[in-house]
Scaffold this motif. Sequence first.
Motif, mmCIF file in Angstrom:
data_model
loop_
_atom_site.group_PDB
_atom_site.id
_atom_site.type_symbol
_atom_site.label_atom_id
_atom_site.label_comp_id
_atom_site.label_asym_id
_atom_site.label_seq_id
_atom_site.Cartn_x
_atom_site.Cartn_y
_atom_site.Cartn_z
ATOM 1 N N VAL B 257 0.855 -1.184 0.000
ATOM 2 C CA VAL B 257 0.000 0.000 0.000
ATOM 3 C C VAL B 257 0.890 1.233 0.000
ATOM 4 O O VAL B 257 1.790 1.361 0.844
ATOM 5 C CB VAL B 257 -0.928 0.042 1.237
ATOM 6 N N TYR B 259 1.136 5.506 0.064
ATOM 7 C CA TYR B 259 0.375 6.685 0.471
ATOM 8 C C TYR B 259 0.663 7.795 -0.517
ATOM 9 O O TYR B 259 1.782 8.315 -0.553
ATOM 10 C CB TYR B 259 0.767 7.138 1.873
ATOM 11 N N GLU B 260 -0.319 8.164 -1.311
ATOM 12 C CA GLU B 260 -0.119 9.181 -2.353
ATOM 13 C C GLU B 260 0.438 10.481 -1.763
ATOM 14 O O GLU B 260 1.319 11.111 -2.334
ATOM 15 C CB GLU B 260 -1.446 9.454 -3.070
ATOM 16 N N GLU B 319 3.748 0.675 2.831
ATOM 17 C CA GLU B 319 4.119 -0.514 3.584
ATOM 18 C C GLU B 319 3.694 -1.787 2.884
ATOM 19 O O GLU B 319 2.870 -1.784 1.971
ATOM 20 C CB GLU B 319 3.564 -0.454 4.996
ATOM 21 N N GLN B 329 -1.296 -1.217 -4.138
ATOM 22 C CA GLN B 329 -2.425 -0.309 -4.105
ATOM 23 C C GLN B 329 -1.966 1.044 -3.593
ATOM 24 O O GLN B 329 -0.921 1.153 -2.972
ATOM 25 C CB GLN B 329 -3.506 -0.838 -3.173
ATOM 26 N N GLN B 331 -3.316 4.482 -1.471
ATOM 27 C CA GLN B 331 -4.295 5.265 -0.725
ATOM 28 C C GLN B 331 -4.214 6.676 -1.303
ATOM 29 O O GLN B 331 -3.176 7.325 -1.188
ATOM 30 C CB GLN B 331 -3.873 5.265 0.743
ATOM 31 N N THR B 332 -5.266 7.141 -1.972
ATOM 32 C CA THR B 332 -5.177 8.444 -2.638
ATOM 33 C C THR B 332 -5.296 9.567 -1.622
ATOM 34 O O THR B 332 -5.714 9.354 -0.481
ATOM 35 C CB THR B 332 -6.274 8.622 -3.705
ATOM 36 N N CYS B 333 -4.924 10.766 -2.066
ATOM 37 C CA CYS B 333 -5.019 11.943 -1.198
ATOM 38 C C CYS B 333 -6.460 12.140 -0.738
ATOM 39 O O CYS B 333 -6.726 12.857 0.214
ATOM 40 C CB CYS B 333 -4.576 13.190 -1.949
ATOM 41 N N LYS B 337 -9.033 4.353 -2.634
ATOM 42 C CA LYS B 337 -7.917 3.479 -2.955
ATOM 43 C C LYS B 337 -7.968 3.098 -4.414
ATOM 44 O O LYS B 337 -9.022 3.038 -5.019
ATOM 45 C CB LYS B 337 -7.998 2.208 -2.109
ATOM 46 N N ARG C 45 -9.304 7.381 -10.409
ATOM 47 C CA ARG C 45 -8.003 7.884 -9.985
ATOM 48 C C ARG C 45 -8.021 8.329 -8.526
ATOM 49 O O ARG C 45 -7.070 8.140 -7.796
ATOM 50 C CB ARG C 45 -7.649 9.042 -10.923
ATOM 51 N N TYR C 46 -9.123 8.951 -8.111
ATOM 52 C CA TYR C 46 -9.184 9.464 -6.745
ATOM 53 C C TYR C 46 -9.990 8.543 -5.825
ATOM 54 O O TYR C 46 -10.241 8.884 -4.686
ATOM 55 C CB TYR C 46 -9.774 10.882 -6.746
ATOM 56 N N GLY C 47 -10.424 7.418 -6.364
ATOM 57 C CA GLY C 47 -11.183 6.477 -5.542
ATOM 58 C C GLY C 47 -12.505 7.060 -5.066
ATOM 59 O O GLY C 47 -12.924 6.824 -3.926
ATOM 60 N N ASP C 50 -15.458 5.027 -3.394
ATOM 61 C CA ASP C 50 -15.364 4.735 -1.957
ATOM 62 C C ASP C 50 -16.046 5.801 -1.104
ATOM 63 O O ASP C 50 -16.325 5.579 0.069
ATOM 64 C CB ASP C 50 -13.885 4.674 -1.520
ATOM 65 N N ARG C 372 -12.039 -4.141 -5.651
ATOM 66 C CA ARG C 372 -12.687 -3.313 -4.653
ATOM 67 C C ARG C 372 -13.770 -4.101 -3.909
ATOM 68 O O ARG C 372 -13.815 -4.125 -2.700
ATOM 69 C CB ARG C 372 -13.340 -2.104 -5.320
#
Lengths: 81, 352, 382
Positions: B257, B259-260, B319, B329, B331-333, B337, C45-47, C50, C372
């Motif tokens: 994963v 982190y963006e 990580e 994968q 985690q986007t800002c 995901k 792109r930004y998910g 979710d 997902r």
Amino acid sequence: MCLAIPAYVEQLIADDQAIVNLCGVRKEISLALVENIVVGDYIIIHAGFALQKLDQWEAERTLAMFAEIITLNKNDINVEE
Amino acid sequence: MSNPGRVKAGYTRAIDFKHGCVEMKHGSGGRAMAQLIQQLFVAAFDNEFLRQSNDQACFQGGNERMVMSTDSYVITPLFFPGGDIGSLAVHGTINDIAMSGAMPSYLAASFILEEGFPFSDLKRIVDSMAQSAMAASVPIVTGDTKVVERGNADGVFITTTGIGRIAEGINISGENARPGDKILISGTLGDHGIAVMALRENLSFQTSIQSDTAALHDLVANMVAAVPAIHVLRDPTRGGVATVLNEIAQQSAVGMVLYESQLPMREQVNAACEFLGLDPLYIANEGKLIAICNADDAGNLLNAMHAHPLGKDAAIIGEVIEDTHCFVQMQTCFGGKRVVDWLSGEQLPRIC
Amino acid sequence: MKYIDEFREGRLAQRIAACIAAEVDARRRYQFMEFCGGHTHAISRYGLVDMLPDNVRMIHGPGCPVCVLPVGQVENAIRLAQLPGLILCSYGDMLRIPAANGMSLLRAKARGADVRMVYSSEDAIKIAQQNPQQQVVFFAIGFETTTPPTAIAIKKAQALGLDNFTVFCNHVLTPSAISHILQSPEVRELGVVSLDGFIGPAHVSVVIGSQPYQYFAEEFQKPVVIAGFEPLDVLQAILMLIRQINTGRAEVENEFTRAVLPQGNIKAQLLVSEVFELRRSFEWRGLGLVPYSALKIKSCYAEYDAERRFSIPALSIADNKACECGAILRGVKQPQDCKIFGTVCTPENPIGSCMVSSEGACAAHYSYGRFRNKDSSALRNH
């Protein structure tokens, strides 16, 4: 979709072209599809052409619309920071 | 053929060795290249060293553990901001050696020259190699020169080969990533790829981005001294960070994963990617490394990296997790995901 | 104001998402189609999925010009590129698209065809000027956004007296495709798909304006919100659509007022109508023949028309039978409903149109959303 990106007009040059700047990246683009562009405008660029001048007042209004949601949220929705 | 990353069986159609032919994507560092390496080279040369799927081979040389690696350099344009094909050829092979935790000892260099190639350019390239080798304290001790007829090569192609020694107790390899490990990067993403792309004439870009080409063995020495138990090191060259992490995930049978928000990136690189519709995770780097280590060691390792000029922008970017799909994968800002897949084909600028 | 980062503010997104969650009616479902690949891309792109409640579903529409171009036209472009002495100029997007037998422009290039990637139609003009002995064909694709630059290129070629430059025109029109989807039996009669509203295109609308969508709102009673391609724009548009539905409205609203005027870019429209005219019918990959959905070069510019100069035939090549792209583009099925999705059909070896460009519904799902639903345990542990 049509990939297009807003950039700052830095310099007008010959043949209806301009130099635009996006975070320090400069690129020559065509102004053939737009009118009355001046240095300092932000234009939206697609495939090397400016498509439209961005309207700062409208952009601020849209951002204010998002902000309005925030004030609403503060009143009736519990949002975690 | 360096970088024999593994591709999951059934992931792509088998290569058609009867009717197919080599395409640009087979050299772009993505899945097609990994597939070619696996189905042709590893299948034909099969041995325990190749099967490790690292950028270099480790073997016993007398009482010492030795490392060997080779790489060929073809690049247009030959000279670019921050470097040239010569410095790249020296740094690239030194880095492939260093990614095993080894200290590089010697380099060999061979040249394929095109008839008509100006001596002034050749001298400039060779001087640059000499300077890079001297600065890195890794001498070029043997070599070869061939000339081909005009039209049969693009100016100059360079192949460098290096050997090095690994200290006792160091075991760094792509299969060592474990769930819970932290993923670190030594600096900003995509500088080299964008610096080179900006020079291609039909993109008519002006940037002040410099290639990050650099020899990383000194940084690695500091890192290994601080944390001898580093699990994985790899330089994210062609195919970028995304491709390298997918390779490691496959080799170690783990997921990752990212982190963006933690990815170090120059504003200009980001902007150039916006213009061209490219993803910086897939853009080449020539002076960066990815390190994976125990979570407990990550702070020490990060400090050691920050203390070195080539690691001053280092960051913990993700990580390792358990994942039977071996997905990387992000985690986007935004808190969402997404899967960061292998590079498919070449990255081409796009308009839609 | 730089018009980018302001519209990607993650914390604002959380707030808009909280608003959406608070305002949806739990008793009903909301199904919205984002027509444009640009919105599909932002969502993946930004998910953004979710961040939406379970009863709000986004359907990816056919708004990716690369995906909807029929295989026959790709095949025609490849055959053109293989003509000796001809240079084919194409945007990077088209180069990997497979035609018959897995051949693509990139593969044709590997076998000796002179295919050049251009970033702008003006680059193609430059190539024609630099190679006066060769025929230079510009493979023009795209929606209303990309058409005006092609018109400029044709006018420029005329002004320069270039006799070796032609355009293989494949420009298509957005409103006709939306009409076609709304009139498809699944949507109109069978009630298989309930489309509750549309997110209207961003950059297409910059050119054509917001007025052309009025028809959908009135004729089909579907709300349309034109939105920018930044993630906050998309979330805001979803909120605006939900508000329209909740209050029983079906209007055209414009979230992208910073760039979209009601009348659009008139200079660009005039240029396009000077050079191009409607085709009676054009094949869309996945949608079939759609009436009045594409443009061709007017006869007064015939000398710049590659179709005429090279007698390009109308070539129709059927898609793989197992491919569900048509149903996916109409919103009837989702990528994971297709038998060959992710197995035979992958971004590396795309079979159907939705997999060919990263904007396509299947490619976006493959790269960003594949597991997902299936397997998010690894992420939850985290």
